[in-house]
Design a protein around this motif. Structure first.
Motif, PDB file in Angstrom:
ATOM      1  N   UNK A  79       6.590  -2.372  -5.736  1.00  0.00           N
ATOM      2  CA  UNK A  79       6.570  -2.025  -4.314  1.00  0.00           C
ATOM      3  C   UNK A  79       5.381  -1.107  -4.052  1.00  0.00           C
ATOM      4  N   UNK A  80       4.848  -1.159  -2.840  1.00  0.00           N
ATOM      5  CA  UNK A  80       3.669  -0.349  -2.515  1.00  0.00           C
ATOM      6  C   UNK A  80       3.521  -0.229  -1.010  1.00  0.00           C
ATOM      7  N   UNK A  81       2.707   0.752  -0.585  1.00  0.00           N
ATOM      8  CA  UNK A  81       2.290   0.874   0.808  1.00  0.00           C
ATOM      9  C   UNK A  81       0.820   0.499   0.980  1.00  0.00           C
ATOM     10  N   UNK A  82       0.122   0.281  -0.141  1.00  0.00           N
ATOM     11  CA  UNK A  82      -1.321   0.080  -0.069  1.00  0.00           C
ATOM     12  C   UNK A  82      -1.664  -1.304   0.451  1.00  0.00           C
ATOM     13  N   UNK A  83      -2.499  -1.401   1.497  1.00  0.00           N
ATOM     14  CA  UNK A  83      -2.914  -2.730   1.986  1.00  0.00           C
ATOM     15  C   UNK A  83      -3.771  -3.469   0.970  1.00  0.00           C
TER      16      UNK A  83
ATOM     17  N   UNK B 162      -7.316  -4.030  11.694  1.00  0.00           N
ATOM     18  CA  UNK B 162      -6.695  -4.501  12.929  1.00  0.00           C
ATOM     19  C   UNK B 162      -6.518  -6.011  12.890  1.00  0.00           C
ATOM     20  N   UNK B 163      -7.546  -6.713  12.406  1.00  0.00           N
ATOM     21  CA  UNK B 163      -7.454  -8.185  12.339  1.00  0.00           C
ATOM     22  C   UNK B 163      -6.345  -8.611  11.402  1.00  0.00           C
ATOM     23  N   UNK B 164      -6.263  -7.937  10.256  1.00  0.00           N
ATOM     24  CA  UNK B 164      -5.214  -8.286   9.302  1.00  0.00           C
ATOM     25  C   UNK B 164      -3.832  -8.040   9.907  1.00  0.00           C
ATOM     26  N   UNK B 165      -3.690  -6.894  10.610  1.00  0.00           N
ATOM     27  CA  UNK B 165      -2.401  -6.592  11.227  1.00  0.00           C
ATOM     28  C   UNK B 165      -2.046  -7.631  12.288  1.00  0.00           C
TER      29      UNK B 165
ATOM     30  N   UNK C  83       5.975  -6.162  -3.148  1.00  0.00           N
ATOM     31  CA  UNK C  83       6.799  -5.957  -1.961  1.00  0.00           C
ATOM     32  C   UNK C  83       6.237  -4.795  -1.150  1.00  0.00           C
ATOM     33  N   UNK C  84       5.987  -5.042   0.129  1.00  0.00           N
ATOM     34  CA  UNK C  84       5.521  -3.999   1.023  1.00  0.00           C
ATOM     35  C   UNK C  84       6.503  -3.871   2.178  1.00  0.00           C
ATOM     36  N   UNK C  85       6.366  -2.768   2.899  1.00  0.00           N
ATOM     37  CA  UNK C  85       7.259  -2.536   4.025  1.00  0.00           C
ATOM     38  C   UNK C  85       7.470  -1.061   4.236  1.00  0.00           C
ATOM     39  N   UNK C  86       8.104  -0.685   5.334  1.00  0.00           N
ATOM     40  CA  UNK C  86       8.274   0.740   5.660  1.00  0.00           C
ATOM     41  C   UNK C  86       9.260   1.421   4.722  1.00  0.00           C
TER      42      UNK C  86
ATOM     43  N   UNK D 236       4.110  -5.324   7.206  1.00  0.00           N
ATOM     44  CA  UNK D 236       3.230  -4.566   8.091  1.00  0.00           C
ATOM     45  C   UNK D 236       3.657  -3.107   8.083  1.00  0.00           C
ATOM     46  N   UNK D 237       2.666  -2.220   8.335  1.00  0.00           N
ATOM     47  CA  UNK D 237       3.016  -0.804   8.354  1.00  0.00           C
ATOM     48  C   UNK D 237       3.853  -0.468   9.583  1.00  0.00           C
ATOM     49  N   UNK D 238       3.546  -1.120  10.726  1.00  0.00           N
ATOM     50  CA  UNK D 238       4.292  -0.922  11.972  1.00  0.00           C
ATOM     51  C   UNK D 238       4.204   0.509  12.502  1.00  0.00           C
ATOM     52  N   UNK D 239       3.304   1.340  11.956  1.00  0.00           N
ATOM     53  CA  UNK D 239       3.281   2.748  12.362  1.00  0.00           C
ATOM     54  C   UNK D 239       2.926   2.900  13.828  1.00  0.00           C
TER      55      UNK D 239
END
Length: 788
Positions: free
Chosen positions: A455-459, A525-528, A341-344, A496-499
């Motif tokens: 859960x993680x923040x790592x792409x 950028x492409x992945x985002x 699970x990823x997310x802000x 997405x990080x959405x930062x």
């Protein structure tokens, strides 16, 4: 307690229970227990190590929930924790009266619980509760022994023994003599007394004597007033009586002690049964508390899957308010065994982890879970958790070190039957090394075969979940427009990080945003961009799906309404046709019966004048008058030439009626059949009588359908309220038809219907007189009425 997979597997640790907040749920359930015994049992609630044991607990809670819905709470009044007193009695100690009365109330309460369950089991199945209730021993003898000798306050009754009755009788008589002597001295020594009252000093009854007259009242001085003006003297005349009272009190206490000891021995003999009953009632109260919790939390019974498959449907965290908790849907253990699970931050990732873990613990402990019907929990041998900031100052461990310590211990004991929950895996160190370590740990757990939610923040972990069989990405939805998380779990969609998007929405200068984008790796950028496109496509698909579901629901509702209306119309048509045919059959049957009676009479009166073949011909003509079956229709016939007012027979019903209206094309008719008006096909009628030319308008006469009023009405089996309206209508019809003599068949029975009908006839305006039926007319079961 939960050594399930291997002999070396540890028990479900208190650390796991605390981190997942299981004690808080247990405290909420504890408040719903009705007795201290039940509260103590709830305090011991923990996940069970055997699936069968957990299933048995869930089945018992389910039965308690059924009982709650149908009968309300069980009557736990009077049930207290009597185990300390019972253990004292088992050691042959003497119990106090209060302790014995509490035990009697406990015995009565246990019997009341058993009777309530037995009564409910007669209406619906309660196999688990009944099997448990059967363990409640009947200790009525001990209860009766206590009730015979003690009152409700625990005082020993006078009749507990002949000796106690004798002692208390003597004590009361002696006290009465003391009171009598003192009352006499109040009158004779009034001038010596400060006040004409009897005062109590210690345990002695005294007279308040003025100090200057203390030698005038011989006796024992017990006290002086604060001013010294009054001396309290126990008169010598009552000293010996008071000594006798104290002697009797000692004898009374000794006899009471003997009686309490004997009753305590009876309780001690029943100690094993009483302790068993306490254990059973604690168990039942614990189940009822969990059932009450299920009602208040909107929880349902989970299925415990032995294949380790989780299927959570609209699952909510039980400690969040129901109106605020966003439900999640998750399936784990079949198509994939690992969810990343990823997310802000503050998007709900940790709450999702805790929801999965806490619901698992609750189900394994025999509790219903706040999730939709049909949800299942994969039964685990262990739940391993690494959630939150575990930094330890005492051990000089950093956040990363603390996480690693838990993970090392976890990896030493994890099995393929375990559930592993990891929050911010690899955080707290260099991102590159942290991501590498996280992927290595996840890959090891994947090879072990356990179920994992991380859960993680790592792409890098998103890419790992993309390319690894048995793993799937998930994310917590975030609304970039409002800059708020929605807390919805989206399985299959990486977060997405959405930062940069958030910074742009908050007004960061465009030049800085451009520089940030330039420094981003082009692959990132492409992945985002791909993720953004996927998210937009998902939202569009979700909106289209919701529209399709709404449209389908509307179509299904319309179809259901149409089907219901068609079914109702068909049933009404069948009912009307059957009713009309039954009425026709009944009418002809009565005519046949009347014809048979007339024929018999003719044979008797004119045996020589009437020939048999003529009678047979008459009988056959009546038989031909029977209506045809409703199934027969007039299809294939030419439409009849009819006009309003014509008398016709509806062939499909065999009923006569009057044509009320003719459709413009002449193919459909509206026919009045008695009180029923219906539309029929013109081919389904036979003209019996044409409407004669209309009378002059000045006459104002309309010819109606000829009516045949029977000579009798049968109201047997009806109540007075049901019969009287029918009788009233029948008499009106009879008068209109010109009948002068009719019969009402009401039967004999209790006579209530007969008397009600005759009282009604006494005040009816059309009735000239009435008499009971004659010997050949039904006797007192029939009333013959003469009409005016």
């Amino acid at each position: 307690m939960n050594a399930h997979a291997t002999p070396s597997a540890p028990l479900m640790s208190d650390h796991v229970l605390t981190v997942l907040e299981f004690p808080k749920v247990r405290a909420q359930i504890r408040e719903l227990a009705a007795t201290s015994l039940g509260k103590e049992r709830v305090d011991m609630l923990r996940p069970l190590s055997e699936r069968q044991a957990a299933e048995a607990e869930l089945a018992a809670v389910d039965e308690c929930l059924q009982y709650l819905h149908r009968q309300g709470p069980l009557p736990f009044g009077g049930i207290r924790d009597i185990r300390p007193a019972v253990r004292k009695a088992a050691l042959r100690s003497t119990l106090s009266g209060e302790e014995l009365v509490a035990i009697a109330s406990f015995i009565h309460g246990a019997r009341r619980i058993r009777q309530a369950l037995l009564a409910a089991a007669a209406s619906f199945a309660l196999p688990r509760l009944m099997a448990t209730a059967e363990r409640l021993a009947d200790v009525r003898d001990a209860e009766q022994e206590i009730r015979r000798h003690l009152d409700d306050e625990g005082q020993v009754l006078d009749g507990a023994s002949p000796e106690l009755r004798r002692i208390r009788t003597q004590k009361r008589e002696t006290e009465a003599r003391v009171r009598q002597v003192l009352d006499g001295m109040l009158r004779t020594h009034q001038r010596y007394l400060q006040d004409p009252v009897v005062a109590l000093r210690g345990s002695s009854l005294c007279l308040p004597v003025r100090v200057e007259f203390k030698n005038m009242v011989p006796g024992v001085v017990h006290d002086y007033s604060a001013s010294g003006a009054t001396v309290y003297i126990e008169p010598q005349a009552v000293v010996e009586l008071n000594l006798r009272i104290r002697e009797l009190e000692v004898l009374e206490a000794r006899e009471v002690e003997r009686i309490l000891a004997r009753i305590s021995a009876v309780v001690g003999d029943a100690a094993p049964q009483l302790l068993t009953n306490a254990d059973v009632l604690a168990e039942i109260d614990s189940w009822m508390a969990r059932a009450e919790y299920a009602v208040r939390a909107g929880a349902s019974r989970p299925r415990l899957a032995d294949d380790g498959v989780f299927d959570l449907r609209r699952a909510r965290h039980p400690l969040l308010p129901r109106e605020q908790a966003v439900p999640i849907d998750l399936r784990l253990g079949d198509a994939y065994q690992m969810v990343v699970i990823t997310g802000p931050n503050t998007g709900g990732k940790t709450v999702t982890l805790k929801t999965i873990g806490l619901l698992t613990l609750m189900a394994m402990a025999g509790c219903f879970i706040p999730a939709g019907e049909g949800s299942s929990i994969g039964f685990c041998d262990q739940v391993f958790v690494d959630i939150g900031d575990e930094q330890s100052i005492e051990q000089s461990l950093s956040t990363f070190s603390s996480h690693m310590r838990h993970i090392v211990d976890m990896l030493a004991h994890v099995t393929q039957n375990s559930l592993v929950l990891l929050d911010e895996l690899g955080a707290g160190t260099d991102p590159t090394e942290g991501a590498a370590l996280a992927m290595a740990i996840l890959d090891h757990l994947r090879k072990v075969g356990c179920r994992v939610v991380a859960t993680t923040h790592y792409p890098e972990l998103k890419a790992y979940a993309f390319r690894t069989p048995g793993a799937v990405n998930a994310s917590m939805e975030f609304d970039v427009e409002t800059l708020r998380p929605t807390y919805r779990l989206l399985v299959g969609v990486p977060g997405r990080s959405n930062a940069i998007a958030i910074a742009e929405r908050l007004g960061l200068p465009a030049a800085i945003l451009a520089q940030a984008r330039a420094w981003l790796d082009r692959r990132d950028v492409a992945v985002e961009d791909i993720l953004a496109q996927m998210e937009r496509a998902r939202q569009e698909m979700e909106a289209a799906r919701e529209r399709a579901v709404a449209a389908r629901a509307e179509a299904e509702a319309l179809r259901a309404q149409w089907e219901e209306a068609r079914t109702r119309l068909e049933e009404e048509t069948r009912r009307v046709r059957a009713q009309a045919a039954a009425q026709a059959q009944e009418t002809v049957a009565r005519a046949q019966a009347e014809a048979d009676r007339i024929i018999r009479a003719l044979r008797q009166m004119h045996a020589q004048a009437v020939k048999d073949h003529e009678l047979v011909a008459l009988r056959k003509a009546l038989a031909d008058a029977l209506p045809e079956e409703p199934a027969k229709t007039g299809r294939g016939r030419q439409p009849a030439s009819v006009s309003p007012g014509d008398v016709v027979r509806v062939l499909s019903l065999g009923q006569k009626g009057e044509v009320v209206d003719v459709a413009g094309d002449g193919q459909a008719l509206v026919v009045q059949l008695g009180a029923l008006r219906m539309k029929v096909d013109a081919t389904d009628v036979e003209v019996l009588q044409k409407q004669p030319p209309a009378a002059p308008a000045s006459l104002g006469v309309r010819r109606g359908l000829p009516r045949t009023v029977p000579l009798e009405i049968d109201v047997r089996g009806e109540t007075v309220d049901e019969a009287l309206p029918r009788v009233d209508k029948y008499l009106d019809d009879a008068v209109v038809a010109g009948l002068k003599r009719v019969a009402i068949i009401h039967g004999k029975g209790t006579g209530a219907l007969r008397d009600g009908v005759r009282r009604f006839l006494n005040r009816h305006p059309h009735v000239a007189s009435w008499t009971p039926g004659g010997p050949g007319e039904g006797g007192d079961g029939v009333t013959v009425v003469e009409l005016e």
